[in-house]
Structure formats: structure tokens, C-alpha cells
Scaffold this active site. Sequence first.
Site, short mmCIF file in Angstrom:
data_model
loop_
_atom_site.label_atom_id
_atom_site.label_comp_id
_atom_site.label_asym_id
_atom_site.label_seq_id
_atom_site.Cartn_x
_atom_site.Cartn_y
_atom_site.Cartn_z
N GLU A 248 0.94 -1.13 -0.39
CA GLU A 248 0.02 0.05 -0.15
C GLU A 248 1.16 1.39 0.16
OE1 GLU A 248 -3.24 -0.53 -0.61
OE2 GLU A 248 -3.36 -2.54 -0.13
N CYS A 282 -1.84 9.35 3.51
CA CYS A 282 -1.67 8.39 1.48
C CYS A 282 -3.66 8.83 0.58
CB CYS A 282 -1.87 6.82 2.08
SG CYS A 282 -2.92 6.13 1.79
P1 NDP Z 1 8.07 4.53 4.47
O1 NDP Z 1 8.16 3.89 2.60
O2 NDP Z 1 9.71 5.54 4.46
O3 NDP Z 1 8.51 3.39 5.62
C1 NDP Z 1 7.40 2.81 5.86
C2 NDP Z 1 7.68 2.00 6.68
O4 NDP Z 1 8.60 0.90 6.53
C3 NDP Z 1 8.22 2.58 7.97
O5 NDP Z 1 8.22 1.47 9.09
C4 NDP Z 1 9.89 2.38 7.31
O6 NDP Z 1 10.72 2.40 8.38
C5 NDP Z 1 9.92 0.99 6.49
N1 NDP Z 1 11.29 0.92 6.02
C6 NDP Z 1 11.89 1.78 5.05
N2 NDP Z 1 12.91 1.21 4.57
C7 NDP Z 1 12.80 -0.20 5.11
C8 NDP Z 1 13.26 -1.87 3.53
N3 NDP Z 1 14.38 -0.70 2.90
N4 NDP Z 1 12.59 -2.50 4.37
C9 NDP Z 1 11.81 -2.55 4.97
N5 NDP Z 1 11.17 -1.88 6.14
C10 NDP Z 1 11.58 -0.52 5.68
O7 NDP Z 1 7.49 5.66 4.61
P2 NDP Z 1 7.36 6.55 5.69
O8 NDP Z 1 6.78 5.68 7.14
O9 NDP Z 1 7.38 7.56 5.44
O10 NDP Z 1 4.97 6.80 5.92
C11 NDP Z 1 4.95 7.28 3.99
C12 NDP Z 1 4.50 7.19 3.41
O11 NDP Z 1 3.38 6.04 3.36
C13 NDP Z 1 3.63 7.98 2.00
O12 NDP Z 1 4.59 8.02 1.00
C14 NDP Z 1 2.44 7.62 2.38
O13 NDP Z 1 1.96 7.40 1.00
C15 NDP Z 1 2.58 5.91 2.34
N6 NDP Z 1 1.39 5.47 3.25
C16 NDP Z 1 0.27 4.39 2.34
C17 NDP Z 1 -1.26 4.61 2.71
C18 NDP Z 1 -1.80 3.63 1.62
O14 NDP Z 1 -2.31 2.44 2.48
N7 NDP Z 1 -1.38 3.86 0.44
C19 NDP Z 1 -1.31 5.08 3.78
C20 NDP Z 1 -0.32 5.71 4.95
C21 NDP Z 1 0.78 6.07 4.02
P3 NDP Z 1 11.38 3.08 9.43
O15 NDP Z 1 10.34 4.50 9.61
O16 NDP Z 1 11.58 2.99 10.91
O17 NDP Z 1 12.87 3.66 8.68
#
Ligand code: NDP
Length: 483
Positions: A248, A282
Site C-alpha cells: 500500500e 495517503c
Molecule cells: P517509508 O516507506 O519510509 O516507511 C514505511 C515503513 O517501512 C516504516 O516502518 C519504515 O521504517 C519501513 N522501511 C523503510 N525502508 C525499508 C526497507 N528497505 N525495508 C523494509 N522496511 C523499510 O514510509 P513513511 O513511513 O515515510 O510513510 C509515508 C509513506 O507511506 C507515504 O508515501 C504514504 O503515501 C505512504 N502511505 C500509504 C498508505 C496506503 O495505504 N497506500 C497509507 C499511509 C501511508 P522506518 O520508518 O523505521 O525507517
Amino acid sequence: MERRANFIGGSFCEPLGGQYMEKRDPATGQSFALVPASDEQDIAAAVEAARQAFPQWAALPSEERARLLLRLADIVEQHLEELALAESRDTGKPLWLARQLDIPRAVRNFRFFATGLLHLSSEAYRGDGDIFSYTLRQPLGVVGCISPWNLPLYLLTWKVAPALAAGNCVVAKPSELTPTTAQMLAQLACQAGLPAGVLNVVHGDGPRAGAALVAHPEVRALSFTGGTRTGAEIARIAAPMFKKLTLELGGKNPFILFADCHFERAVAEALRAAFSNQGQICLCGSRILVHRPLYERFRQEFVARVRALRVGDPLEPTTQQGALISEAHLQKVLAYIELAQQEGGRILCGGERLRLEGRCRNGYFVAPTVIEGLAPECRVNQEEIFGPVVTLIPFDTEEEAIAYANSVPYGLAASIWTENLARAHRVAEALQAGVVWVNCWMVRDLRTPFGGVKQSGLGREGGWEAFHFFTEPKSVTLALWRD
Ligand code: NDP
């Protein structure tokens, strides 16, 4: 300093490497907690605990699993106030929003999937000749749930609840920026009587702890919500290992107003869609497409209401806009406002960092910003900003509105405002989006499939889609021989 802990095999524990990260309060800029910077060893321990718990959890009668998850829902509800406070402090969102949206939705997620479990069924086919086939839906084993910072408990439980209900054991990796409610959930799960190892929570950053979870060979499926670039990285690792995946991802959602819409409702919802949670959802309607005959009237009314939004301390009940999640994210949002000006946009209101007084003077606040005059294909209208920034784009015809709406790489959600029934259906059908709302925004029936197309993701969550994702179908065919 407060200290967060991992939750593995039913106990809270320190990260094996002994490393921690600082957690700041977005409203004040102050550090207040240390969060485990877990690594491969912690993930391996959590996966092992989940693996050991799996056979018993999967074998539990569904009524018993449902009873435990319903009890957890009740306990989460009883702790609504503490959870809301923790969510507001971790994210910078207004406390009332966490009370009204985030925590109640976490409760709903558990109730929805706990009761859904009691209605699971699978297909059976009496074929031609002496053939009878049916489908078993079996849990996968250990699954990974990776969630973002914007709706921490809401999105974590949206994954954890169906995964557990379907009989899997979970290793959850919340965002390092918002660890607290996940830890509280682990505590509450103990209280509810969830067996040790069924739910494990490992804190840490994405590139280390998240990536280790993705790459672990025992993890059969990954449910991820986050940014598009991270989603692509996860798919790159998980796809060759043939793991099940739901992604997502981001959005750049159109909010489309036709001249015949219910003006009052449309303006009120456009405001909510643009700025809820400081634009960090999002599903936010970040591109407002307005039918030209309505454009001037809408712009005037909308900008007046945006100017009146109260940005302030998330703990104050009158605050409508809280803080952004981090200094880094605030700088990203400000850079997009700068870019908008370079691309020829006019800032109608906002456009700057706000310095509040008192305890929030070092917080990450941005004035709600409205921009017009940008071409649909410019970067600000194509890339996800994920902050309190919206653009206004006039259009002349239905075809033009559809073309603008579909012109971005994303395809998560869209909102259409019209009193013309035929037009509503036509446009809904033509939009490239996983979710379309007509005369409303972010209204969720949890039974409907949720997810995006194009760079907004892969797969669907919600309802039976979630149960299907968290189970593996097995077709069994019998020959009914006659002697
Ligand atoms: P990120 O992609 O940076 O992070 C999401 C999660 O993934 C966090 O727990 C993060 O850890 C983890 N993560 C980061 N890098 C990796 C990796 N290489 N491998 C595995 N896990 C990883 O997103 P954000 O937290 O910045 O959230 C914002 C984004 O989420 C926006 O783009 C938004 O649109 C999207 N979003 C989408 C939704 C949907 O339903 N489509 C709903 C809500 C948000 P950590 O943060 O600890 O580094």
C-alpha cells in the site's frame, strides 16, 4: 528518557546489539524516548518465536481465536485515552484526532476481523462426472507487517488483525518514528491472553530491521504500507523469494468538483481531504480539480477557510492542525513549496514554517498552503508531498478532468463531486484509482477492497481480500468412484 523495548516470545527485551535511536516529540522538537535500533539478530529471534507459536495458534478453534481478538479489542478500547495521548505525542497530530480516528479504528479493525473469522467459508464444486472439488484456506505461518508513521496503530492493526485472525503469527515492524502504541498494543495483547510468540514487535529503522524482516526466509508474506520507493525495494528482495506481498504505497489523489456539486458539502470535505492529519494521509486529496464555472467561487471560499484553520499545540482541543512528523519531513514539504514557486505557482495562503510560542516553539509546524497556477504535469502536481499543501487546477470538460486526474504515476484514491448520477458513474469508471468516493471522502466500509493501482501499490487489503492474502488456498479434488 523513556525507553521502548522489543516484544519477542511474550517478553519485553532490549535489542541484542544494545543500540538505540532517539525519538523526538514533533510538537516540541525535544527527545523523550530511546527506541531499539534492532538488527538481523532481533528479527531472527522474533521470527523464531513466531515460528514456534504457529502450530498451536493455527490449530486453535476459530471461535477461540475470535474470542481472544475480541477481548483485545475491548482492552484497547478501555485504554483509548492513554493510546490517543501516546499517538499524539509520537506523531504531532491533534489529540482529538487520535481519540476520534486512530484508536477507535484500531478497535474496529480487531472487531471486524475477529468476527469476520467466524464467517469464513470456501468454495466447493460438484463437477461433471464423479468429481467433487473444494478449497482449503490455510494460514501461511510467520508473516511480516511493516507500517508507517502517519496512522501508526490504525495501520498496524489493519494488518495484524487479519493476519492473526487467519491463524498466522506476526512479526510487526512499526516505523521508528512512532514506536509507542505498538509497544502498548503488545502489552495489551498479553493482558488479553494472546499466547507468547503469536504477536511480536521489533523496533528499528527500515533499512536494517525492516529489510531483515523482508529478507528472512521463514517469513512467508509481507504486508507493507509506506512510500513507493520503499515498496519497490521490498518487492526487489521479496519477489525472487516468492513471498506473498501487499504493497500500500503513495498517492497523489484528485478531488474533482463539477459545477453542479453540492457546494457547501464539497468545500467542507475538500478542506478535510486536503488537511486532515496535516495532509499526511495517503488518501488526502492533494490536487483539487475545479470545473471552471465554479473556480472563482470555490477558490475564494476555500482559501478563506484554510486561512482560518488553527495550527497549534496538538494537546489543545481547539487545534485543527498539529505538527509534521519530523524536521526532515518539514524540510521536504518546504522544498516542494519552494519548487512550486519556481514552477510558476502562486501561493494563495500559507507557504511557510510557523514558529509557535511556548512549549511548541521548536515544533515542526507548516502553515496550511494552497497553490494555483501550476500545470498538471509539473513536479508539484505529479509527486507526493504528504504535507499540508494542495494545488487548485481548473478544468473545462469532463474529459479534461479525467485526463488530469489520471496523468500522475499514482492511482490510489479519488473523490468526485457532482449531483449528476450518470456523470458520477462514468467518471468513477474512467479514473485510474483503487478507491473512488462520490460526494464523500475517506468513508470506509471495511468489507470493501482497499489498495491502489500504478505506483500506489499491489494487492488489496480489507474484507475477504485480507483473509485471502493471509491464507493459502489449496484445491482438493475427489473422484467419487462407483463400484
Ligand atoms: P517509508 O516507506 O519510509 O516507511 C514505511 C515503513 O517501512 C516504516 O516502518 C519504515 O521504517 C519501513 N522501511 C523503510 N525502508 C525499508 C526497507 N528497505 N525495508 C523494509 N522496511 C523499510 O514510509 P513513511 O513511513 O515515510 O510513510 C509515508 C509513506 O507511506 C507515504 O508515501 C504514504 O503515501 C505512504 N502511505 C500509504 C498508505 C496506503 O495505504 N497506500 C497509507 C499511509 C501511508 P522506518 O520508518 O523505521 O525507517
